[in-house]
Design a protein around this motif. Structure first.
Motif, PDB file in Angstrom:
ATOM      1  N   PHE A  47       0.800  -1.222   0.000  1.00  0.00           N
ATOM      2  CA  PHE A  47       0.000   0.000   0.000  1.00  0.00           C
ATOM      3  C   PHE A  47       0.837   1.279   0.000  1.00  0.00           C
ATOM      4  O   PHE A  47       0.390   2.306  -0.511  1.00  0.00           O
ATOM      5  N   ILE A  48       2.038   1.260   0.563  1.00  0.00           N
ATOM      6  CA  ILE A  48       2.844   2.495   0.584  1.00  0.00           C
ATOM      7  C   ILE A  48       3.253   2.935  -0.816  1.00  0.00           C
ATOM      8  O   ILE A  48       3.665   4.071  -1.013  1.00  0.00           O
ATOM      9  N   HIS A  49       3.095   2.029  -1.786  1.00  0.00           N
ATOM     10  CA  HIS A  49       3.421   2.358  -3.172  1.00  0.00           C
ATOM     11  C   HIS A  49       2.179   2.725  -3.993  1.00  0.00           C
ATOM     12  O   HIS A  49       2.270   3.588  -4.863  1.00  0.00           O
ATOM     13  N   ARG A  54      -4.103   5.522   2.102  1.00  0.00           N
ATOM     14  CA  ARG A  54      -3.474   4.809   3.230  1.00  0.00           C
ATOM     15  C   ARG A  54      -2.037   5.272   3.445  1.00  0.00           C
ATOM     16  O   ARG A  54      -1.593   5.424   4.576  1.00  0.00           O
ATOM     17  N   ALA A  55      -1.300   5.500   2.360  1.00  0.00           N
ATOM     18  CA  ALA A  55       0.103   5.925   2.487  1.00  0.00           C
ATOM     19  C   ALA A  55       0.204   7.313   3.116  1.00  0.00           C
ATOM     20  O   ALA A  55       1.165   7.603   3.845  1.00  0.00           O
ATOM     21  N   GLY A  62       2.601   9.921   2.026  1.00  0.00           N
ATOM     22  CA  GLY A  62       2.086   9.671   0.680  1.00  0.00           C
ATOM     23  C   GLY A  62       2.797   8.473   0.087  1.00  0.00           C
ATOM     24  O   GLY A  62       3.664   7.871   0.728  1.00  0.00           O
ATOM     25  N   THR A  63       2.435   8.158  -1.131  1.00  0.00           N
ATOM     26  CA  THR A  63       3.051   6.992  -1.761  1.00  0.00           C
ATOM     27  C   THR A  63       4.502   7.278  -2.134  1.00  0.00           C
ATOM     28  O   THR A  63       4.899   8.417  -2.384  1.00  0.00           O
TER      29      THR A  63
END
Length: 158
Positions: A47-49, A54-55, A62-63
């Motif tokens: 999810f961080i990408h 969510r990021a 953010g991503t």
């Protein structure tokens, strides 16, 4: 990226440049579309990408690009930094030593490569292991996205 071709150097020219910076690439924007396509290609959908909402709730804000995406961009960045070796029949990625992912690359951020020549080692008839110190700089950051020793085998025709 411009894709400007650097003038070719002889092996003697390469050896004379040991210990010097060879160059820096143009800045390259790493946008969310690039990150999403890399996630699809590799199957890494953390999810961080790929999830901006969510990021954004993480300390990253953010991503961010995958570290391996940043690493894979060295091929394109390198074309702007690595002078070709005259007489080279082929150039083969040999690997990396001391590879570290130091600073995340935020979606929409700009990166560029910086390359110094560490050594040129004969490895047999027509084969030379070229060792580069490479960093991928992140615009606005004091620390690079990654730092490594990049190993390339150049096979010459003569």
């Amino acid at each position: 990226m411009e894709g400007t071709m650097l003038p070719a150097l002889t092996l003697t020219d390469y050896q004379a440049r040991i210990g010097t910076e060879l160059g820096r690439s143009d800045w390259l924007i790493v946008n969310q579309d690039m990150i999403d396509r890399f996630a699809d290609l590799t199957g890494d959908h953390q999810f961080i990408h790929v999830d901006p909402v969510r990021a954004a709730a993480t300390p990253l804000g953010g991503t961010v690009a995958h570290g391996f995406l940043t690493l894979s961009l060295l091929g394109a960045l390198g074309m702007q930094m690595v002078p070709p070796l005259s007489g080279a029949a082929m150039i083969i990625n040999y690997g990396f030593d001391r590879l570290r992912f130091i600073t995340p690359v935020r979606s929409g951020g700009r990166i560029r490569g910086a390359l110094s020549l560490l050594g040129v080692d004969a490895k047999g008839a027509g084969q030379h292991l070229i060792r580069y110190a490479v960093t991928v700089e992140v615009e606005g950051s004091e620390k690079p996205a990654l730092a490594a020793e990049w190993l390339v085998m150049m096979v010459t025709t003569g």
